[in-house]
Design a protein around this motif. Structure first.
Motif, short mmCIF file in Angstrom:
data_model
loop_
_atom_site.label_atom_id
_atom_site.label_comp_id
_atom_site.label_asym_id
_atom_site.label_seq_id
_atom_site.Cartn_x
_atom_site.Cartn_y
_atom_site.Cartn_z
N GLU A 1 18.37 -12.09 36.31
CA GLU A 1 19.36 -11.93 34.90
C GLU A 1 18.48 -12.09 33.73
OE1 GLU A 1 23.32 -11.63 31.19
OE2 GLU A 1 23.37 -10.67 33.71
N ASP A 2 18.02 -12.33 32.61
CA ASP A 2 16.89 -12.45 31.28
C ASP A 2 16.05 -13.62 31.69
OD1 ASP A 2 18.10 -10.26 30.18
OD2 ASP A 2 19.75 -11.20 30.16
N GLY A 3 15.57 -13.59 33.40
CA GLY A 3 14.53 -14.44 33.92
C GLY A 3 15.42 -15.25 34.36
N SER A 4 16.91 -15.58 34.01
CA SER A 4 17.70 -16.49 34.30
C SER A 4 18.71 -16.26 36.19
CB SER A 4 18.91 -17.14 33.86
OG SER A 4 17.89 -17.94 32.87
N TYR A 5 18.35 -17.36 37.15
CA TYR A 5 18.38 -17.41 38.66
C TYR A 5 20.13 -17.72 38.36
CZ TYR A 5 13.67 -16.47 38.85
OH TYR A 5 12.74 -16.01 38.80
N TYR A 6 20.56 -16.76 39.13
CA TYR A 6 22.30 -17.30 38.85
C TYR A 6 23.00 -16.83 40.85
CZ TYR A 6 22.61 -16.75 33.93
OH TYR A 6 21.97 -16.55 32.75
N ALA A 7 23.88 -17.72 40.97
CA ALA A 7 24.15 -18.36 42.77
C ALA A 7 26.20 -18.30 42.67
CB ALA A 7 24.15 -19.30 43.31
N THR A 8 26.94 -16.35 43.02
CA THR A 8 27.55 -16.55 43.04
C THR A 8 28.02 -16.52 43.94
OG1 THR A 8 27.06 -14.65 41.28
CG2 THR A 8 29.35 -14.91 42.70
N GLY B 1 36.91 -30.78 43.50
CA GLY B 1 36.31 -30.13 42.82
C GLY B 1 34.56 -29.42 43.63
N ILE B 2 34.62 -28.49 43.68
CA ILE B 2 33.33 -28.09 44.32
C ILE B 2 31.55 -28.26 43.27
CG2 ILE B 2 32.01 -25.96 45.06
CD1 ILE B 2 34.38 -24.49 45.38
N ASP B 3 31.20 -29.30 43.65
CA ASP B 3 29.87 -29.53 43.43
C ASP B 3 28.31 -28.82 44.01
OD1 ASP B 3 31.23 -31.83 42.48
OD2 ASP B 3 30.58 -33.44 44.08
N GLY C 1 18.53 -31.42 43.79
CA GLY C 1 19.37 -32.32 43.77
C GLY C 1 20.00 -33.01 41.90
N GLU C 2 19.74 -31.51 41.45
CA GLU C 2 20.25 -32.02 39.99
C GLU C 2 21.91 -31.03 40.33
OE1 GLU C 2 19.20 -29.63 35.60
OE2 GLU C 2 17.74 -30.36 37.07
N LEU C 3 22.41 -31.17 39.90
CA LEU C 3 23.76 -30.43 39.52
C LEU C 3 23.97 -28.96 39.02
CD1 LEU C 3 27.36 -31.23 41.06
CD2 LEU C 3 27.60 -32.63 38.55
N LEU C 4 24.54 -28.53 38.99
CA LEU C 4 24.43 -26.95 38.61
C LEU C 4 26.10 -26.67 37.64
CD1 LEU C 4 23.23 -24.81 41.22
CD2 LEU C 4 22.17 -26.47 39.43
N THR C 5 25.87 -26.18 36.98
CA THR C 5 26.74 -25.58 35.85
C THR C 5 27.03 -24.17 36.45
OG1 THR C 5 25.59 -26.37 33.79
CG2 THR C 5 27.48 -24.78 33.71
N GLU C 6 28.69 -23.75 36.42
CA GLU C 6 29.12 -23.00 36.48
C GLU C 6 29.48 -22.34 35.17
OE1 GLU C 6 32.24 -19.53 37.32
OE2 GLU C 6 33.06 -21.49 35.98
N VAL C 7 29.10 -21.00 34.89
CA VAL C 7 28.85 -20.24 33.65
C VAL C 7 29.46 -19.56 33.90
CG1 VAL C 7 26.69 -21.16 34.20
CG2 VAL C 7 26.97 -18.92 35.47
N LEU D 1 18.16 -23.61 39.13
CA LEU D 1 16.72 -23.48 38.52
C LEU D 1 16.25 -22.88 38.71
CD1 LEU D 1 17.31 -27.80 39.46
CD2 LEU D 1 18.05 -26.78 37.30
N ASN D 2 16.16 -22.39 40.03
CA ASN D 2 14.59 -21.26 40.58
C ASN D 2 15.55 -20.64 42.41
OD1 ASN D 2 14.40 -22.81 43.33
ND2 ASN D 2 13.57 -24.46 41.59
N ALA D 3 14.68 -19.77 42.15
CA ALA D 3 15.66 -18.95 43.16
C ALA D 3 14.79 -19.46 44.31
CB ALA D 3 14.68 -17.52 42.84
N GLU D 4 14.21 -20.67 44.37
CA GLU D 4 13.37 -21.01 46.13
C GLU D 4 13.94 -21.95 46.28
OE1 GLU D 4 11.48 -20.41 43.08
OE2 GLU D 4 10.71 -18.52 43.60
N ASP D 5 14.21 -23.34 46.47
CA ASP D 5 15.00 -24.59 46.55
C ASP D 5 16.99 -24.22 47.06
OD1 ASP D 5 12.90 -25.73 46.00
OD2 ASP D 5 13.66 -25.96 43.96
N GLU D 6 16.74 -24.01 47.93
CA GLU D 6 18.18 -24.42 48.82
C GLU D 6 19.73 -24.55 47.83
OE1 GLU D 6 18.37 -26.97 52.61
OE2 GLU D 6 19.04 -27.78 51.29
N ILE D 7 20.74 -23.79 47.96
CA ILE D 7 21.69 -24.63 47.39
C ILE D 7 22.60 -25.18 47.98
CG2 ILE D 7 23.84 -23.59 45.65
CD1 ILE D 7 21.95 -20.91 45.62
N ALA D 8 23.73 -26.38 47.63
CA ALA D 8 24.48 -27.21 48.37
C ALA D 8 25.86 -27.22 47.99
CB ALA D 8 23.74 -29.01 48.67
N PHE D 9 26.94 -26.45 48.70
CA PHE D 9 28.25 -26.81 48.02
C PHE D 9 28.77 -28.00 48.49
CE2 PHE D 9 26.09 -22.15 47.35
CZ PHE D 9 26.02 -21.76 46.26
#
Length: 182
Positions: free
Chosen positions: A84-91, A113-115, A120-126, A156-164
């Motif tokens: 959305e508007d150039g930003s990527y989100y994981a729901t 919590g859910i980290d 390697g960067e902690l993401l923000t719940e939006v 951060l991007n749409a390519e790198d894996e996401i760890a929950f």
């Protein structure tokens, strides 16, 4: 005339009470994940091979992907990647079962919590779920009850894996991690 209106009012009150008392709620089906709003449903996902916006990218999970801590069971359902508007989100959509926490415990008390990390960067719940006391993370869940939770994180991007990483509130369970690559 007033006595007639009072009589009608009392009759209606008795009928309403009788109706509510006699309704069988044992077969009520509660949708743990109500339909998404039109704006979310119309969001597009990213085709990571060509970096072009395409249809939604969704990773779904099976019952084998569930895990249990001392007091709760976590059932991951899906992770959806949107742009959305150039930003990527994981729901992240999941359900949790209150296995043995006190009556009416909340998701916020079931886990420390859910980290969520990417590169390697902690993401923000939006989605604001934790701040909104009427959201599904604050729903009081009875022992044995199952409740759906939906959380959105800015990527951060749409390519790198996401760890929950799910961090349990109890001291007897180890954290559990699910990793998603789109």
């Amino acid at each position: 005339m007033k006595k007639g209106l009072v009589g009608v009012g009392v009759t209606l009150a008795v009928l309403l009470f009788w109706f509510v008392a006699c309704v069988d709620t044992s077969e009520v089906d509660v949708d743990l994940f109500p339909e998404e709003s039109e704006s979310v449903a119309e969001s597009s996902a990213v085709d990571t091979a060509s970096s072009e916006v395409t249809e939604d990218a969704v990773t779904t999970f099976t019952a084998d992907d569930s895990f249990s801590f001392t007091d709760v069971t976590i059932n991951p359902k899906s992770v959806t990647l949107t742009e959305e508007d150039g930003s990527y989100y994981a729901t992240l959509e999941l359900s949790w079962i209150n296995d043995s926490l006190p009556q009416e415990s909340k998701f916020t008390g079931a886990l420390t919590g859910i980290d969520v990390q990417q590169d390697g960067e902690l993401l923000t719940e939006v989605s604001g779920a934790y701040a909104d006391t009427d959201s599904d993370v604050h729903f009081p869940n009875a022992v044995g009850g199952e409740w759906g939770v939906k959380l959105t994180y800015e990527l951060l991007n749409a390519e790198d894996e996401i760890a929950f990483t799910f961090v349990p509130a109890d001291e007897h369970s180890d954290s559990e991690t699910i990793t998603v690559q789109f």
